[in-house]
Design an enzyme around this catalytic site. Structure first.
Site, PDB file in Angstrom:
ATOM      1  N   LYS A 192      29.211  28.529  20.755  1.00  0.00           N
ATOM      2  CA  LYS A 192      30.229  28.360  19.708  1.00  0.00           C
ATOM      3  C   LYS A 192      31.097  27.154  20.038  1.00  0.00           C
ATOM      4  O   LYS A 192      31.901  27.187  20.957  1.00  0.00           O
ATOM      5  CB  LYS A 192      31.128  29.596  19.579  1.00  0.00           C
ATOM      6  CG  LYS A 192      31.942  29.506  18.274  1.00  0.00           C
ATOM      7  CD  LYS A 192      33.170  30.366  18.236  1.00  0.00           C
ATOM      8  CE  LYS A 192      34.393  29.724  18.784  1.00  0.00           C
ATOM      9  NZ  LYS A 192      34.846  28.502  18.092  1.00  0.00           N
ATOM     10  N   GLU A 268      36.839  27.980  32.668  1.00  0.00           N
ATOM     11  CA  GLU A 268      37.430  26.684  33.035  1.00  0.00           C
ATOM     12  C   GLU A 268      38.629  26.503  32.105  1.00  0.00           C
ATOM     13  O   GLU A 268      38.467  26.274  30.918  1.00  0.00           O
ATOM     14  CB  GLU A 268      36.391  25.578  32.854  1.00  0.00           C
ATOM     15  CG  GLU A 268      36.713  24.340  33.675  1.00  0.00           C
ATOM     16  CD  GLU A 268      37.634  23.390  32.960  1.00  0.00           C
ATOM     17  OE1 GLU A 268      38.869  23.562  33.107  1.00  0.00           O
ATOM     18  OE2 GLU A 268      37.149  22.497  32.275  1.00  0.00           O
ATOM     19  N   CYS A 303      41.663  18.429  30.479  1.00  0.00           N
ATOM     20  CA  CYS A 303      42.138  19.556  31.290  1.00  0.00           C
ATOM     21  C   CYS A 303      42.660  19.096  32.653  1.00  0.00           C
ATOM     22  O   CYS A 303      43.603  19.665  33.171  1.00  0.00           O
ATOM     23  CB  CYS A 303      41.049  20.608  31.440  1.00  0.00           C
ATOM     24  SG  CYS A 303      39.462  19.912  31.903  1.00  0.00           S
ATOM     25  N   GLU A 402      50.739  23.404  29.975  1.00  0.00           N
ATOM     26  CA  GLU A 402      49.755  22.365  29.677  1.00  0.00           C
ATOM     27  C   GLU A 402      50.022  21.822  28.283  1.00  0.00           C
ATOM     28  O   GLU A 402      49.881  22.540  27.285  1.00  0.00           O
ATOM     29  CB  GLU A 402      48.337  22.968  29.766  1.00  0.00           C
ATOM     30  CG  GLU A 402      47.269  21.916  29.805  1.00  0.00           C
ATOM     31  CD  GLU A 402      45.869  22.490  29.870  1.00  0.00           C
ATOM     32  OE1 GLU A 402      45.638  23.595  29.356  1.00  0.00           O
ATOM     33  OE2 GLU A 402      44.991  21.818  30.428  1.00  0.00           O
TER      34      GLU A 402
HETATM   35  P1  NDP Z   1      41.387  27.726  23.006  1.00  0.00           P
HETATM   36  O1  NDP Z   1      41.352  28.355  24.326  1.00  0.00           O
HETATM   37  O2  NDP Z   1      42.179  28.368  21.938  1.00  0.00           O
HETATM   38  O3  NDP Z   1      39.901  27.517  22.445  1.00  0.00           O
HETATM   39  C1  NDP Z   1      38.749  27.295  23.242  1.00  0.00           C
HETATM   40  C2  NDP Z   1      37.561  27.989  22.588  1.00  0.00           C
HETATM   41  O4  NDP Z   1      37.807  29.404  22.523  1.00  0.00           O
HETATM   42  C3  NDP Z   1      37.333  27.553  21.142  1.00  0.00           C
HETATM   43  O5  NDP Z   1      35.962  27.546  20.859  1.00  0.00           O
HETATM   44  C4  NDP Z   1      38.059  28.625  20.378  1.00  0.00           C
HETATM   45  O6  NDP Z   1      37.632  28.759  19.053  1.00  0.00           O
HETATM   46  C5  NDP Z   1      37.743  29.867  21.175  1.00  0.00           C
HETATM   47  N1  NDP Z   1      38.704  30.934  20.936  1.00  0.00           N
HETATM   48  C6  NDP Z   1      39.991  30.821  20.507  1.00  0.00           C
HETATM   49  N2  NDP Z   1      40.552  32.031  20.373  1.00  0.00           N
HETATM   50  C7  NDP Z   1      39.620  32.945  20.723  1.00  0.00           C
HETATM   51  C8  NDP Z   1      39.603  34.363  20.775  1.00  0.00           C
HETATM   52  N3  NDP Z   1      40.657  35.089  20.433  1.00  0.00           N
HETATM   53  N4  NDP Z   1      38.462  34.970  21.181  1.00  0.00           N
HETATM   54  C9  NDP Z   1      37.382  34.251  21.509  1.00  0.00           C
HETATM   55  N5  NDP Z   1      37.328  32.906  21.453  1.00  0.00           N
HETATM   56  C10 NDP Z   1      38.440  32.249  21.078  1.00  0.00           C
HETATM   57  O7  NDP Z   1      41.882  26.274  23.152  1.00  0.00           O
HETATM   58  P2  NDP Z   1      42.314  25.362  21.946  1.00  0.00           P
HETATM   59  O8  NDP Z   1      41.085  24.623  21.596  1.00  0.00           O
HETATM   60  O9  NDP Z   1      42.999  26.029  20.827  1.00  0.00           O
HETATM   61  O10 NDP Z   1      43.413  24.525  22.674  1.00  0.00           O
HETATM   62  C11 NDP Z   1      44.646  25.130  23.018  1.00  0.00           C
HETATM   63  C12 NDP Z   1      45.016  24.780  24.410  1.00  0.00           C
HETATM   64  O11 NDP Z   1      43.986  25.143  25.327  1.00  0.00           O
HETATM   65  C13 NDP Z   1      45.144  23.302  24.635  1.00  0.00           C
HETATM   66  O12 NDP Z   1      46.326  22.777  24.185  1.00  0.00           O
HETATM   67  C14 NDP Z   1      44.987  23.237  26.118  1.00  0.00           C
HETATM   68  O13 NDP Z   1      46.157  23.613  26.744  1.00  0.00           O
HETATM   69  C15 NDP Z   1      43.924  24.237  26.384  1.00  0.00           C
HETATM   70  N6  NDP Z   1      42.616  23.635  26.461  1.00  0.00           N
HETATM   71  C16 NDP Z   1      42.052  23.464  27.691  1.00  0.00           C
HETATM   72  C17 NDP Z   1      40.833  22.844  27.784  1.00  0.00           C
HETATM   73  C18 NDP Z   1      40.176  22.634  29.073  1.00  0.00           C
HETATM   74  O14 NDP Z   1      39.264  21.816  29.159  1.00  0.00           O
HETATM   75  N7  NDP Z   1      40.520  23.346  30.098  1.00  0.00           N
HETATM   76  C19 NDP Z   1      40.134  22.354  26.627  1.00  0.00           C
HETATM   77  C20 NDP Z   1      40.787  22.634  25.375  1.00  0.00           C
HETATM   78  C21 NDP Z   1      41.966  23.262  25.337  1.00  0.00           C
HETATM   79  P3  NDP Z   1      38.454  28.016  17.875  1.00  0.00           P
HETATM   80  O15 NDP Z   1      38.439  26.589  18.172  1.00  0.00           O
HETATM   81  O16 NDP Z   1      37.684  28.341  16.690  1.00  0.00           O
HETATM   82  O17 NDP Z   1      39.823  28.598  17.889  1.00  0.00           O
END
Ligand code: NDP
Length: 499
Positions: A192, A268, A303, A402
């Site tokens: 996904k 991660e 990240c 973050e």
């Molecule tokens: P999320 O953790 O919200 O999303 C990451 C993935 O998880 C996406 O595919 C998302 O789907 C999915 N997801 C979101 N909510 C759920 C849920 N309740 N159950 C199962 N899967 C879920 O990160 P975001 O993309 O919204 O970013 C928010 C924050 O996360 C950023 O500002 C940053 O702080 C952090 N982040 C960290 C990253 C890293 O590399 N460590 C990368 C990206 C974000 P969907 O997109 O459809 O919501």
């Protein structure tokens, strides 16, 4: 060297792009069962690029059933590693063949500079697939040193059906960090992508079929986290989930596993990297450049971004001036312009979130030294100026949370021990960096910093041969390197008594 296409060339190509926008299940593109779609928006302009299938639980059930069927058939899971290698090598070749298109999709969908998507993201994603392909027929299982009257085989087997849930900051690369080792070890995958950036992952589905990977082995489900993501996490027939994203959602995946079938989970989950500069820094210019790129690269949506700059008080003013000088040159621009070094923030929500943090920093008393505002609003897109705060206290919100945007927090220290203490004073532990001429300080710091990756006199070095992942609430399990392969396998011990 071939000349990089101009912004006009990319725009002309974009007009003719055919967006694949459906789920990819059992080798075919299909609409969501509900018929629902969501808007896929170009963050550089705010315009809708296409409408994408909003997969939910029913579609997850379909995809998991297809993945299970493929796994049980053995068409992939029991294929000789050398044969799997060839198919994955073919996939990597196809990704390179279509690199221009994939880079364009990534930039249109996510807002990162075309310069980066074409020279970093897509080649690195293809290389990840190729590296895992190459590795898989060079791994041996073991025979344990037991009593000579028995033979104890210690072997690795694929988990089965792996769910991969990935974020939007490096969409295809993060997908491939999961797909590479999961596929190389014989698993079937349900991927996904993030709702903000599904286009390259969807396109990849077709390329896996063209590479000869059997149908059902790779399934791609665009959709929302709360529906599709959750359904993958809770599915009783998913054997493992590999996740990259926020710590908050990472913790949900642990709960999903506990509430369902105790599936394997690897996480991660981001960081708050301390970028430490000692007074005896061997190359101030290089360190300043690294500090600026460490936070402004990919719009700060990284990240391991070096979001906390920890500088010895004695050199802080001189050093920060140099960092800002580099930052000034990284003003956001049209992502399709090959000269642009910083593009658009991924969407309006993230734009507002980052601006909210900038306001919080000002309110808490940090000194705004550069940027701090939305830029290029007339474009309809979501841009933020490179932003630098000075006089930050590590307890402030901007130093603890973050931000995932181009916002640098500068903190000073007097003693090296204080730098280490502040560096470790965070819930995260993904990465850390230190610049010093003193080999003792370097080694002591590298040992004392609680992080999965430590850089000494450099920043953001990486290679497919080295593991990537964090300590503490940055998660567990490693992407990349030979170590990532074990995440997607179970250990089996087989005893044979000799008569
Ligand atoms: P999320 O953790 O919200 O999303 C990451 C993935 O998880 C996406 O595919 C998302 O789907 C999915 N997801 C979101 N909510 C759920 C849920 N309740 N159950 C199962 N899967 C879920 O990160 P975001 O993309 O919204 O970013 C928010 C924050 O996360 C950023 O500002 C940053 O702080 C952090 N982040 C960290 C990253 C890293 O590399 N460590 C990368 C990206 C974000 P969907 O997109 O459809 O919501």
């Amino acid at each position: 060297m071939a000349e990089m296409p101009s912004a006009e060339d990319w725009k002309r190509e974009a007009i003719h792009l055919h967006f694949r926008n459906q789920a990819f299940i059992e080798g075919k593109y299909v609409a969501a069962r509900s018929g629902k779609t969501f808007d896929c928006v170009n963050p550089a302009t705010g315009e809708v690029l296409t409408k994408v299938a909003a997969s939910d639980k029913e579609d997850v059930d379909r995809a998991v059933a297809a993945a299970r069927k493929a796994f049980e058939s053995g068409a992939w899971s029991r294929m000789a590693p050398a044969a799997r290698k060839k198919k994955l090598q073919k996939l990597a070749e196809l990704m390179i063949k279509h690199a221009g298109e994939l880079a364009l999709l990534e930039t249109l969908d996510m807002g990162k500079p075309i310069r980066d998507s074409s020279s970093i993201d897509i080649p690195a994603a293809a290389n990840c697939i190729a590296w895992n392909a190459e590795a898989v027929d060079k791994l041996y299982d073991q025979i344990a040193p037991t009593d000579p009257n028995v033979v104890a085989l210690v072997t690795r087997e694929p988990l089965g059906v792996v769910g991969a849930v990935v974020p939007w900051n490096f969409p295809l690369l993060m997908a491939c960090w999961k797909l590479g080792p999961a596929l190389a070890t014989g698993n079937s995958v349900v991927l996904k992508p993030a709702e903000q950036s599904p286009l390259t992952a969807i396109r990849l589905g077709e390329l896996t079929a063209e590479a000869g990977i059997p149908e059902g082995v790779v399934n791609i489900l665009p959709g929302f986290g709360e529906t599709a993501g959750q359904a993958i996490g809770l599915h009783d027939d998913v054997d493992g989930v590999a996740f990259t994203g926020s710590a908050e959602v990472g913790k949900l995946f642990l709960q999903y596993a506990g509430r369902s079938n105790m599936k394997h989970v690897s996480l991660e989950c981001g960081g708050k990297t301390p970028h430490i500069v000692m007074a005896d820094c061997p190359d101030i210019e290089a360190a300043a450049k690294a500090a600026a790129f460490g936070i402004f690269f990919n719009q700060g949506e990284v990240c391991n971004a070096g979001s906390r700059l920890l500088v010895d008080r004695r050199i802080k003013d001189e050093f920060l001036d140099k960092v800002m000088k580099v930052g000034e040159r990284l003003q956001p621009g049209d992502p399709l312009d090959p000269k642009t070094r910083m593009g658009a923030i991924v969407d309006k929500t993230q734009l507002e979130r980052v601006l909210g943090y900038i306001e919080a920093g000002k309110k808490e008393g940090a000194e705004l030294r550069m940027g701090g505002k939305r830029a290029r609003a007339e474009s309809g897109g979501f841009y933020i100026e490179p932003t630098v705060f000075d006089k930050v206290d590590n307890r402030m919100k901007i130093a603890q949370e973050e931000i995932f945007g181009p916002v640098l927090s500068t903190i000073t220290f007097v003693e090296p021990e204080e730098a280490i203490r502040i560096g470790n004073d965070t819930m995260y532990g993904l990465a850390a960096a230190i610049w010093t001429r003193d080999i003792n300080t370097a080694h002591r710091a590298a040992k004392a910093l609680r992080a999965g990756v430590v850089w000494v006199n450099c920043f953001d070095e990486g290679d497919m041969s080295t593991p990537f992942g964090g300590f503490k609430q940055s998660g567990f399990g490693r992407d990349k390197s030979i170590h990532a392969l074990s995440k997607y396998t179970e250990l089996k011990t087989t005893w044979i008594r000799l008569h």
